[in-house]
Design a protein around this motif. Structure first.
Motif, PDB file in Angstrom:
ATOM      1  N   TYR A 137       3.468   0.068 -12.290  1.00 47.11           N
ATOM      2  CA  TYR A 137       3.500  -1.133 -11.458  1.00 47.11           C
ATOM      3  C   TYR A 137       3.207  -2.366 -12.304  1.00 47.11           C
ATOM      4  O   TYR A 137       2.121  -2.499 -12.854  1.00 47.11           O
ATOM      5  N   CYS A 145      10.362  -1.315   0.079  1.00 47.46           N
ATOM      6  CA  CYS A 145       9.146  -0.691  -0.449  1.00 47.46           C
ATOM      7  C   CYS A 145       9.470  -0.032  -1.781  1.00 47.46           C
ATOM      8  O   CYS A 145      10.562   0.500  -1.976  1.00 47.46           O
ATOM      9  N   VAL A 146       8.497  -0.036  -2.679  1.00 42.31           N
ATOM     10  CA  VAL A 146       8.667   0.583  -4.000  1.00 42.31           C
ATOM     11  C   VAL A 146       8.929   2.082  -3.866  1.00 42.31           C
ATOM     12  O   VAL A 146       9.475   2.705  -4.765  1.00 42.31           O
ATOM     13  N   GLU A 147       8.584   2.649  -2.711  1.00 36.99           N
ATOM     14  CA  GLU A 147       8.788   4.088  -2.485  1.00 36.99           C
ATOM     15  C   GLU A 147      10.238   4.438  -2.169  1.00 36.99           C
ATOM     16  O   GLU A 147      10.579   5.615  -2.096  1.00 36.99           O
ATOM     17  N   ASN A 169       2.303   1.049   4.980  1.00 37.46           N
ATOM     18  CA  ASN A 169       1.454   1.306   3.825  1.00 37.46           C
ATOM     19  C   ASN A 169       0.336   0.276   3.855  1.00 37.46           C
ATOM     20  O   ASN A 169       0.563  -0.909   3.591  1.00 37.46           O
ATOM     21  N   ASP A 190      14.290   1.751 -12.963  1.00 31.43           N
ATOM     22  CA  ASP A 190      13.683   2.783 -12.127  1.00 31.43           C
ATOM     23  C   ASP A 190      12.164   2.761 -12.223  1.00 31.43           C
ATOM     24  O   ASP A 190      11.598   2.347 -13.229  1.00 31.43           O
ATOM     25  N   TRP A 244      12.180   3.013   0.611  1.00 39.11           N
ATOM     26  CA  TRP A 244      12.646   2.777   1.979  1.00 39.11           C
ATOM     27  C   TRP A 244      12.628   1.274   2.251  1.00 39.11           C
ATOM     28  O   TRP A 244      12.009   0.507   1.514  1.00 39.11           O
ATOM     29  N   LYS A 284      18.806   3.293  -4.946  1.00 39.05           N
ATOM     30  CA  LYS A 284      19.138   3.343  -3.518  1.00 39.05           C
ATOM     31  C   LYS A 284      17.884   3.256  -2.672  1.00 39.05           C
ATOM     32  O   LYS A 284      16.771   3.406  -3.172  1.00 39.05           O
ATOM     33  N   TRP A 290      10.763   7.883  -9.983  1.00 36.89           N
ATOM     34  CA  TRP A 290      11.887   8.011  -9.069  1.00 36.89           C
ATOM     35  C   TRP A 290      12.865   6.855  -9.264  1.00 36.89           C
ATOM     36  O   TRP A 290      12.542   5.826  -9.847  1.00 36.89           O
ATOM     37  N   SER A 291      14.074   7.047  -8.757  1.00 39.54           N
ATOM     38  CA  SER A 291      15.123   6.045  -8.926  1.00 39.54           C
ATOM     39  C   SER A 291      14.904   4.894  -7.944  1.00 39.54           C
ATOM     40  O   SER A 291      14.393   5.084  -6.851  1.00 39.54           O
TER      41      SER A 291
END
Lengths: 322, 215
Positions: free
Chosen positions: A268, A143-145, A86, A279, A147, A287, A283-284
């Protein structure tokens, strides 16, 4: 100058990147090299170019110290670390930065350290590299996404730099600014974020020994797509806090309104600490998918760095200060 | 049209290219660092593309006069359903690994998943009633009314994409524009129809009494 010829490096101190790559990747690279050589025989110009590229990507960093902060998780393959990025200064697509990285020129490069400090200074990148002995630190990156990766960074504690410039009593926060140059960063021609990219840390966060100024990874000079020549790495925070290609470090009395806070303050926050219990609005965060793994794994509080950082946030409402 | 069966077979095969591409990427390990994300994105994207293509059949048929296009519409619509099934399966299997609690929470709590899931559910009755038998059973008019659900489904699909994007909304905006054109065309047709119906009904009375026209 710390960039030495391969013969100068003690083999024990280099992380052999091939170990972490699958046989297939290796075979692929080998095939490409053979193809490059074959093309090179036909076209001498091409050969010299490819040799140049080889030399540039293989610039090793030597004399690296081991760090007790390193985690023992298996490393994310070099190929994934350097091809899944990113870096909106290039493009919002994650595979683009690696392909576009050639437009960034990391020499000459200076980092201005200024603001509420007794000894402001414009550091040449070569001086920064020599500031203190470089360490290898294997950190988790979340990552905040949703992963994550495990990356063997090379760098030094930001606190070492901070000590040199002697912050004043007014220095409560530290602000990091990424290079703003749409010629080198084509993504900055779009208004996807408010350029230049700025990020901020509280002074105690900046002084935390975990906070790293990274100049390399996998024992090599930092690839452009990973934020060359110098970037921040704050392993207990979501990745976007770790500003890349830094040109300015400013000590200030008020918290930075970062690029991502400006983009979407509801989503953010200033702290952006990795927290499986809070969360993202859409999105959560419970995990994460570790790149290279099939099953998702539980996200750890403070990305597993609670022992080193939790006390900085004692009594803070983490739902409010996300 | 003499070549129609061959053309239909060709379109059928062409519609499988996105899946074949994923298969090839998997086989040659080109799925990148995050293969599950890539598969989810790709199948989702192609669902949207097939919804748009399906919605494009009628306008294109009217514009070009190629009436045979309508005979491809069911297949194209079913391909949208096929790709959404792959998309949904990727999500519940590869992404969440059949974790019912997480999936339930996702659908309830996350608007982009709620709207995407709704679109998927709404598409099921359309796929089920796509056979000739079902058209007959429902009757043309009721069948058509039911299948107008696709306008909502496609809208939900675009919203689903829009809401999941972190910042760069270029792609969802493109889909939104295409959808606006496709739905806008229908709105125009509908407006024209009601207008001309109104005109003819308001004209019909004076026509019967020519004397009033002069007054």
């Amino acid at each position: 100058m710390l960039i030495k010829q391969p013969s100068d490096i003690k083999p024990s101190e280099i992380t052999d990147k091939r170990i972490y790559q699958s046989r297939r990747d290796f075979m692929g690279a080998a095939t490409k090299s053979i193809a490059a050589v074959a093309a090179g025989i036909a076209l001498p110009g091409l050969l010299s170019h490819s040799q140049e590229v080889e030399a540039a990507t293989a610039a090793k960093l030597s004399g690296l110290q081991k760090s007790s902060f390193s985690v023992t998780d298996p490393l994310t393959p070099y190929k994934d670390v350097t091809s899944y990025n990113n870096f909106y200064e290039f493009d919002t697509d994650k595979s683009s930065p690696a392909q576009m990285a050639g437009t960034l020129n990391t020499r000459p490069w200076t980092v201005a350290v200024e603001g509420e400090v007794k000894r402001p200074k414009v550091y040449d990148i070569e001086d920064l590299l020599k500031l203190v002995p470089l360490e290898e630190r294997i950190y988790r990156l979340r990552c905040v996404e949703g992963w994550s990766m495990v990356i063997p960074w090379v760098g030094f504690s930001l606190s070492e730099l901070i000590k040199q410039v002697e912050p004043t009593g007014n220095a409560k926060f530290v602000e990091f600014t990424t290079l703003h140059d749409p010629k080198q960063f084509p993504g900055q021609r779009s208004g996807v974020l408010d350029w230049p990219y700025v990020e901020g840390l509280r002074i105690d966060e900046a002084m935390n020994p975990l906070t790293l100024m990274a100049v390399g990874l996998y024992g090599e000079v930092l690839p452009n797509q990973n934020g060359a020549p110098v970037r921040l790495v704050v392993p207990w925070k979501y990745g976007f806090k770790s500003a890349k290609s830094i040109v300015k470090i400013r000590f200030v009395s008020k918290p930075t309104n970062s690029s991502w806070m400006k983009a979407n303050p509801r989503e953010y926050g200033f702290f952006a600490n990795v927290n499986p219990n809070v969360d993202h609005p859409r999105w959560s965060q419970a995990k994460e998918r570790r790149i290279g793994e099939f099953f998702k794994r539980e996200t750890l509080m403070y990305n597993g760095y609670g022992d080193q950082v939790a006390r900085m946030y004692a009594g803070l409402d983490l739902k409010k200060y996300f | 049209m003499k070549f129609f069966p061959a053309l239909k077979a060709l379109v059928f095969l062409a519609c499988l290219i996105p899946l074949a591409r994923l298969g090839w990427f998997g086989y040659t390990s080109q799925l990148g660092a995050n293969p599950i994300e890539l598969i989810t994105r790709s199948t989702g994207t192609w669902t949207l593309v097939f919804l748009m293509i399906t919605l494009g059949v009628t306008p294109l048929r009217k514009l070009t006069g190629w009436s045979w296009l309508i005979k491809l519409r069911r297949m194209l619509g079913l391909y949208a359903f096929f790709y959404v099934c792959l998309h949904f399966t990727t999500y519940i299997w590869l992404d969440q690994f059949f974790d019912p609690q997480t999936i339930y929470k996702d659908i309830i709590k996350r608007p982009f998943i709620t709207v995407g899931f709704a679109a998927f559910l709404l598409l099921i009755p359309l796929a089920v009633t796509s056979t000739n038998k079902m058209v007959k059973r429902l009757g043309g008019k009721r069948w058509q009314q039911l299948h107008r659900l696709v306008y909502i489904i496609a809208t939900f699909g675009v919203i689903h994409y829009w809401w999941l994007v972190k910042k760069d909304i270029t792609q969802p905006v493109i889909y939104a524009i295409v959808l606006s054109v496709l739905l806008g065309y229908r709105a125009l047709v509908w407006l024209r129809k009601t207008k001309s119906a109104n005109l003819s009904s308001s004209h019909s009375k004076p026509m019967l009494k020519p004397s009033q026209q002069n007054s």
